[in-house]
Design a protein around this motif. Structure first.
Motif, PDB file in Angstrom:
ATOM      1  N   MET A 286       0.810  -1.107  -0.015  1.00 50.30           N
ATOM      2  CA  MET A 286       0.062   0.052   0.029  1.00 50.30           C
ATOM      3  C   MET A 286       1.135   1.247  -0.174  1.00 50.30           C
ATOM      4  SD  MET A 286      -2.738   1.603   2.616  1.00 50.30           S
ATOM      5  CE  MET A 286      -2.955   0.822   3.780  1.00 50.30           C
ATOM      6  N   THR A 287       0.638   2.153  -0.719  1.00 50.70           N
ATOM      7  CA  THR A 287       1.253   3.409  -0.980  1.00 50.70           C
ATOM      8  C   THR A 287       0.888   4.453  -0.042  1.00 50.70           C
ATOM      9  OG1 THR A 287       1.901   3.131  -3.318  1.00 50.70           O
ATOM     10  CG2 THR A 287       1.968   5.161  -2.455  1.00 50.70           C
ATOM     11  N   ILE A 288       1.714   5.069   0.618  1.00 53.81           N
ATOM     12  CA  ILE A 288       1.287   6.261   1.521  1.00 53.81           C
ATOM     13  C   ILE A 288       1.690   7.438   1.002  1.00 53.81           C
ATOM     14  CG2 ILE A 288       1.382   7.343   3.814  1.00 53.81           C
ATOM     15  CD1 ILE A 288       1.783   4.284   4.921  1.00 53.81           C
ATOM     16  N   ARG A 289       0.956   8.296   0.803  1.00 54.16           N
ATOM     17  CA  ARG A 289       1.290   9.725   0.241  1.00 54.16           C
ATOM     18  C   ARG A 289       1.096  10.853   1.118  1.00 54.16           C
ATOM     19  NH1 ARG A 289      -1.109   8.807  -5.931  1.00 54.16           N
ATOM     20  NH2 ARG A 289      -0.223   7.051  -6.449  1.00 54.16           N
ATOM     21  N   PHE A 290       2.204  11.934   1.217  1.00 51.83           N
ATOM     22  CA  PHE A 290       1.960  12.916   1.864  1.00 51.83           C
ATOM     23  C   PHE A 290       1.743  14.176   1.247  1.00 51.83           C
ATOM     24  CE2 PHE A 290       3.930  16.588   3.845  1.00 51.83           C
ATOM     25  CZ  PHE A 290       3.268  16.871   4.943  1.00 51.83           C
ATOM     26  N   ALA A 291       0.812  14.988   1.652  1.00 49.99           N
ATOM     27  CA  ALA A 291       0.481  16.100   0.752  1.00 49.99           C
ATOM     28  C   ALA A 291       0.588  17.184   2.062  1.00 49.99           C
ATOM     29  CB  ALA A 291      -1.055  16.185   0.123  1.00 49.99           C
ATOM     30  N   ALA A 292       1.361  18.227   1.531  1.00 55.76           N
ATOM     31  CA  ALA A 292       1.801  19.254   2.589  1.00 55.76           C
ATOM     32  C   ALA A 292       0.287  20.400   2.455  1.00 55.76           C
ATOM     33  CB  ALA A 292       2.887  20.143   2.117  1.00 55.76           C
ATOM     34  N   ALA A 293       0.235  21.124   3.271  1.00 53.03           N
ATOM     35  CA  ALA A 293      -0.677  21.951   3.546  1.00 53.03           C
ATOM     36  C   ALA A 293      -0.625  23.163   2.363  1.00 53.03           C
ATOM     37  CB  ALA A 293      -0.646  23.016   4.774  1.00 53.03           C
ATOM     38  N   TRP A 294      -1.813  23.086   1.859  1.00 50.70           N
ATOM     39  CA  TRP A 294      -2.026  24.254   0.654  1.00 50.70           C
ATOM     40  C   TRP A 294      -1.468  25.774   0.988  1.00 50.70           C
ATOM     41  CZ3 TRP A 294      -5.461  28.512  -0.103  1.00 50.70           C
ATOM     42  CH2 TRP A 294      -5.684  28.836  -1.381  1.00 50.70           C
ATOM     43  N   GLY A 295      -0.579  26.119   0.038  1.00 50.28           N
ATOM     44  CA  GLY A 295      -0.162  27.652   0.415  1.00 50.28           C
ATOM     45  C   GLY A 295       1.139  27.563   1.401  1.00 50.28           C
ATOM     46  N   GLY A 296       1.075  26.594   2.123  1.00 42.69           N
ATOM     47  CA  GLY A 296       2.164  26.516   3.013  1.00 42.69           C
ATOM     48  C   GLY A 296       1.785  26.952   4.339  1.00 42.69           C
ATOM     49  N   THR A 297       0.896  27.938   4.489  1.00 40.32           N
ATOM     50  CA  THR A 297       0.463  28.549   5.683  1.00 40.32           C
ATOM     51  C   THR A 297      -1.201  28.295   5.913  1.00 40.32           C
ATOM     52  OG1 THR A 297      -0.115  30.645   4.763  1.00 40.32           O
ATOM     53  CG2 THR A 297       2.142  30.412   5.725  1.00 40.32           C
ATOM     54  N   THR A 298      -1.953  28.026   4.887  1.00 44.23           N
ATOM     55  CA  THR A 298      -3.392  27.944   5.068  1.00 44.23           C
ATOM     56  C   THR A 298      -3.538  26.356   4.835  1.00 44.23           C
ATOM     57  OG1 THR A 298      -3.654  30.122   4.312  1.00 44.23           O
ATOM     58  CG2 THR A 298      -5.697  28.783   4.509  1.00 44.23           C
ATOM     59  N   PRO A 299      -4.373  25.837   5.541  1.00 43.55           N
ATOM     60  CA  PRO A 299      -4.924  24.523   5.388  1.00 43.55           C
ATOM     61  C   PRO A 299      -5.702  24.261   4.078  1.00 43.55           C
ATOM     62  CG  PRO A 299      -5.733  25.015   7.525  1.00 43.55           C
ATOM     63  CD  PRO A 299      -4.964  26.102   6.984  1.00 43.55           C
ATOM     64  N   ALA A 300      -5.598  23.188   3.349  1.00 44.06           N
ATOM     65  CA  ALA A 300      -6.505  22.999   2.172  1.00 44.06           C
ATOM     66  C   ALA A 300      -7.884  22.927   2.556  1.00 44.06           C
ATOM     67  CB  ALA A 300      -6.195  21.775   1.655  1.00 44.06           C
ATOM     68  N   ILE A 301      -8.105  22.572   3.617  1.00 45.88           N
ATOM     69  CA  ILE A 301      -9.830  22.526   3.944  1.00 45.88           C
ATOM     70  C   ILE A 301     -10.422  24.197   3.891  1.00 45.88           C
ATOM     71  CG2 ILE A 301      -9.702  22.437   6.720  1.00 45.88           C
ATOM     72  CD1 ILE A 301     -11.911  20.270   6.214  1.00 45.88           C
ATOM     73  N   ALA A 302      -9.328  24.936   4.227  1.00 46.31           N
ATOM     74  CA  ALA A 302     -10.076  26.296   4.681  1.00 46.31           C
ATOM     75  C   ALA A 302     -10.693  26.964   3.203  1.00 46.31           C
ATOM     76  CB  ALA A 302      -8.829  27.234   4.850  1.00 46.31           C
ATOM     77  N   ARG A 303     -10.560  26.321   2.283  1.00 49.48           N
ATOM     78  CA  ARG A 303     -11.025  26.729   0.970  1.00 49.48           C
ATOM     79  C   ARG A 303     -12.539  26.237   1.047  1.00 49.48           C
ATOM     80  NH1 ARG A 303      -7.280  24.283  -3.439  1.00 49.48           N
ATOM     81  NH2 ARG A 303      -7.250  22.743  -2.024  1.00 49.48           N
ATOM     82  N   SER A 304     -12.795  25.008   1.298  1.00 46.44           N
ATOM     83  CA  SER A 304     -14.087  24.607   1.236  1.00 46.44           C
ATOM     84  C   SER A 304     -15.110  24.754   2.548  1.00 46.44           C
ATOM     85  CB  SER A 304     -13.929  23.189   1.138  1.00 46.44           C
ATOM     86  OG  SER A 304     -13.370  22.754   2.336  1.00 46.44           O
ATOM     87  N   LEU A 305     -14.520  25.548   3.529  1.00 50.92           N
ATOM     88  CA  LEU A 305     -15.517  25.843   4.887  1.00 50.92           C
ATOM     89  C   LEU A 305     -16.453  26.914   4.540  1.00 50.92           C
ATOM     90  CD1 LEU A 305     -12.661  25.933   7.639  1.00 50.92           C
ATOM     91  CD2 LEU A 305     -14.345  24.453   7.074  1.00 50.92           C
ATOM     92  N   CYS A 306     -17.486  26.995   4.917  1.00 51.15           N
ATOM     93  CA  CYS A 306     -18.614  27.870   4.909  1.00 51.15           C
ATOM     94  C   CYS A 306     -18.256  28.762   5.922  1.00 51.15           C
ATOM     95  CB  CYS A 306     -19.955  27.006   5.110  1.00 51.15           C
ATOM     96  SG  CYS A 306     -21.409  28.393   5.229  1.00 51.15           S
ATOM     97  N   LEU A 307     -18.133  30.260   5.316  1.00 50.43           N
ATOM     98  CA  LEU A 307     -17.609  30.979   6.179  1.00 50.43           C
ATOM     99  C   LEU A 307     -18.553  31.744   7.203  1.00 50.43           C
ATOM    100  CD1 LEU A 307     -15.599  33.199   3.434  1.00 50.43           C
ATOM    101  CD2 LEU A 307     -14.749  31.601   5.482  1.00 50.43           C
ATOM    102  N   SER A 308     -19.718  31.343   6.683  1.00 48.80           N
ATOM    103  CA  SER A 308     -21.208  31.877   7.708  1.00 48.80           C
ATOM    104  C   SER A 308     -21.101  30.979   8.918  1.00 48.80           C
ATOM    105  CB  SER A 308     -22.273  32.057   6.876  1.00 48.80           C
ATOM    106  OG  SER A 308     -22.780  30.749   6.196  1.00 48.80           O
TER     107      SER A 308
END
Length: 116
Positions: free
Chosen positions: A1-23
């Protein structure tokens, strides 16, 4: 099984921040009522409660299950049979109750066999 590491998006902001509902508020909220019955009780609370026997039997069954895993009901049955053979009816009833919490059918069959 291959394990892949993906660093945080932009280096300072996590990738999930783009999909969060701001309200939507992100803070934790306790929705329990102040006078609601607690889910877990302390030992002193369990002694005052009318269903203290149920709580202590459940706690004993869970501790027995934690020690013995999936064979806990079988071991509780064996302990009940050994206590019955030695004439200790209180210990036999206690072990049968633990067995009943883990496997009702096994405990009922054992109780019928011990009464016969």
């Amino acid at each position: 099984m291959t394990i892949r590491f993906a660093a945080a998006w932009g280096g300072t902001t996590p990738a999930i921040a783009r999909s969060l509902c701001l309200s939507a508020p992100l803070g934790a909220v306790n929705d329990n009522h102040p006078h609601a019955r607690p889910l877990l009780r302390s030992v002193s609370d369990a002694q005052d409660a009318p269903d203290a026997e149920d709580d202590t039997a459940l706690a004993a069954a869970l501790m027995h299950f934690a020690r013995h895993g999936l064979s806990a009901a079988t071991r509780a049955r064996a302990e009940a049979e050994a206590a019955h053979a030695s004439g200790d009816t209180l210990a036999s009833a206690r072990w049968l109750e633990i067995c009943r919490r883990l496997d009702r059918r096994m405990a009922d069959a054992t109780a019928r066999r011990l009464q016969a």
